[in-house]
Design an enzyme around this catalytic site. Structure first.
Site, mmCIF file in Angstrom:
data_model
loop_
_atom_site.group_PDB
_atom_site.id
_atom_site.type_symbol
_atom_site.label_atom_id
_atom_site.label_comp_id
_atom_site.label_asym_id
_atom_site.label_seq_id
_atom_site.Cartn_x
_atom_site.Cartn_y
_atom_site.Cartn_z
ATOM 1 C CG HIS A 49 48.745 57.464 60.356
ATOM 2 N ND1 HIS A 49 48.656 56.599 59.290
ATOM 3 C CD2 HIS A 49 48.004 58.555 60.025
ATOM 4 C CE1 HIS A 49 47.911 57.137 58.346
ATOM 5 N NE2 HIS A 49 47.498 58.321 58.763
ATOM 6 N NE ARG A 50 44.779 56.258 58.143
ATOM 7 C CZ ARG A 50 44.781 56.035 56.846
ATOM 8 N NH1 ARG A 50 44.561 54.828 56.391
ATOM 9 N NH2 ARG A 50 44.968 57.008 55.977
ATOM 10 C CD GLU A 76 45.048 60.251 62.124
ATOM 11 O OE1 GLU A 76 44.371 60.876 61.299
ATOM 12 O OE2 GLU A 76 45.255 59.019 62.018
ATOM 13 C CG ASP A 78 41.060 58.942 60.097
ATOM 14 O OD1 ASP A 78 41.491 60.029 59.709
ATOM 15 O OD2 ASP A 78 41.773 57.914 60.188
ATOM 16 C CG HIS A 91 41.254 56.867 56.449
ATOM 17 N ND1 HIS A 91 41.212 56.795 55.070
ATOM 18 C CD2 HIS A 91 41.988 57.964 56.736
ATOM 19 C CE1 HIS A 91 41.900 57.794 54.563
ATOM 20 N NE2 HIS A 91 42.386 58.519 55.551
ATOM 21 C CD GLU A 150 42.073 63.350 58.920
ATOM 22 O OE1 GLU A 150 43.138 62.758 59.166
ATOM 23 O OE2 GLU A 150 41.572 63.425 57.778
ATOM 24 C CE LYS A 152 38.603 60.683 56.323
ATOM 25 N NZ LYS A 152 40.050 60.795 56.001
ATOM 26 C CG ASP A 276 51.277 53.644 59.217
ATOM 27 O OD1 ASP A 276 50.422 54.453 59.589
ATOM 28 O OD2 ASP A 276 51.574 53.465 58.016
HETATM 29 O O1 G3P Z 1 45.821 63.325 60.167
HETATM 30 C C1 G3P Z 1 47.044 63.001 59.572
HETATM 31 C C2 G3P Z 1 46.862 62.064 58.424
HETATM 32 O O2 G3P Z 1 46.227 60.941 58.919
HETATM 33 C C3 G3P Z 1 46.078 62.657 57.316
HETATM 34 O O3 G3P Z 1 45.960 61.844 56.230
HETATM 35 O O4 G3P Z 1 44.781 60.351 54.711
HETATM 36 O O5 G3P Z 1 45.588 59.463 56.859
HETATM 37 O O6 G3P Z 1 43.647 61.007 56.800
HETATM 38 P P1 G3P Z 1 44.941 60.613 56.144
#
Ligand code: G3P
Length: 292
Positions: A49-50, A76, A78, A91, A150, A152, A276
């Site tokens: 995640h990120r 993942e 953003d 993000h 992702e 935004k 994470d």
């Molecule tokens: O894409 C999964 C998750 O990352 C979505 O939530 O707030 O981290 O963009 P957020």
């Protein structure tokens, strides 16, 4: 007499085969919507995640490189737009939390954004960390690791063409990554636009209460012609699990950092977890896979 070399080959063949035969059941029974570069047959995706954001500043090249080295199968990230229309990886809509500057990302050109320090908010040792562009991440990920890109919501408009969807899709194709990425967004217009632009590109709907309007995941995926459903793990109700299982819909849940939660979710049949701590998730997955 059996030749010693022949015997050795036979025994090592069995040693390789036996653990494989034991894995009759993958961790998830839903088809993955995206091709991974590394596939051990568990049919489950370890998603950083990120990047490996527990240990490195999120959405930076350090976090992405670490994710790969720690065994993540997907990163993942953003994406949003700079003032001059470049696709950058960050993000928040605003710079304040993860850089040394205040203001909205969209009010700065790529050149200005590249001057910022995107690491020392996390730790003083990351002062030289920069905001990456999508292109830089694609160059790194190609032939190595799959991506969940992702989009935004602030970068999405009502237009299908010339926006962040078309531009990012073009970049993905430029690097031949179209089977190794999945796009997602909380703004379902982005999903519709991408599907209009490309009938095959893998797409995931990020659960949004307002747009979902109480519809089941299977109904939503049908409407938007998407391939997967992404949601907060706390939102995954029994009703949804029943629905996605019946329709063989891959579900990816975020953001899970505790081993106990990871194990419970894998056992409930999710296809992937955003964490994470991809190393912790990988350890949990490998342990479950070994005992399957
Ligand atoms: O894409 C999964 C998750 O990352 C979505 O939530 O707030 O981290 O963009 P957020």
């Amino acid at each position: 007499m059996i030749n010693r070399y022949y015997l050795l080959t036979l025994v090592s063949g069995f040693l390789i085969l036996i653990p494989r035969l034991m894995h009759s059941q993958p961790l998830s029974d839903k088809p993955l919507p995206v091709q991974l570069y590394s596939d051990n047959g568990d049919n489950f995706v370890v998603i950083a995640h990120r990047g490996a954001s527990a240990y490195y500043p999120e959405n930076t090249m350090s976090a992405f490189k670490a994710a790969y080295e720690l065994g993540a199968e997907m990163i993942e990230l953003d994406i949003t737009l700079s003032k001059d229309g470049e696709i950058v990886v960050i993000h928040d809509e605003k710079l304040g939390r993860t850089t040394n500057r205040k203001g909205r990302v969209v009010d700065f050109t790529l050149e200005q954004l590249k001057e910022l320090d995107a690491g020392s908010w996390f730790d003083a040792s990351f002062t030289s960390e920069k905001i990456p562009t999508l292109e830089e991440v694609l160059i790194f990920a190609k032939d190595k690791i799959a991506l969940n890109i992702e989009i935004k919501t602030e970068a999405v408009t009502k237009n299908t063409f010339s926006g962040i969807e078309e531009r990012s899709l073009e970049l993905v194709k430029k690097y031949g990554m179209e089977e190794h990425v999945i796009f997602s967004s909380f703004d379902y217009r982005a999903i519709s636009h991408l599907r209009e632009l490309d009938v095959d590109i893998p797409l995931a709907l990020l659960y949004d209460r307002r747009q979902a309007a109480r519809k089941l995941p299977s109904v939503l995926l049908d409407i938007f012609n998407a391939n997967a459903f992404n949601c907060n793990y706390r939102k995954l109700s029994k009703k949804w699990i029943k629905d996605v299982s019946a329709h063989k819909i891959p579900v990816f849940v975020y953001t899970v950092n505790k081993e106990k939660d990871m194990q419970k979710l894998i056992e409930s049949g999710v296809s992937g977890i955003f964490s994470d701590k991809p190393d912790v998730l990988k350890m949990v997955v490998d342990k479950l896979w070994e005992t399957k």
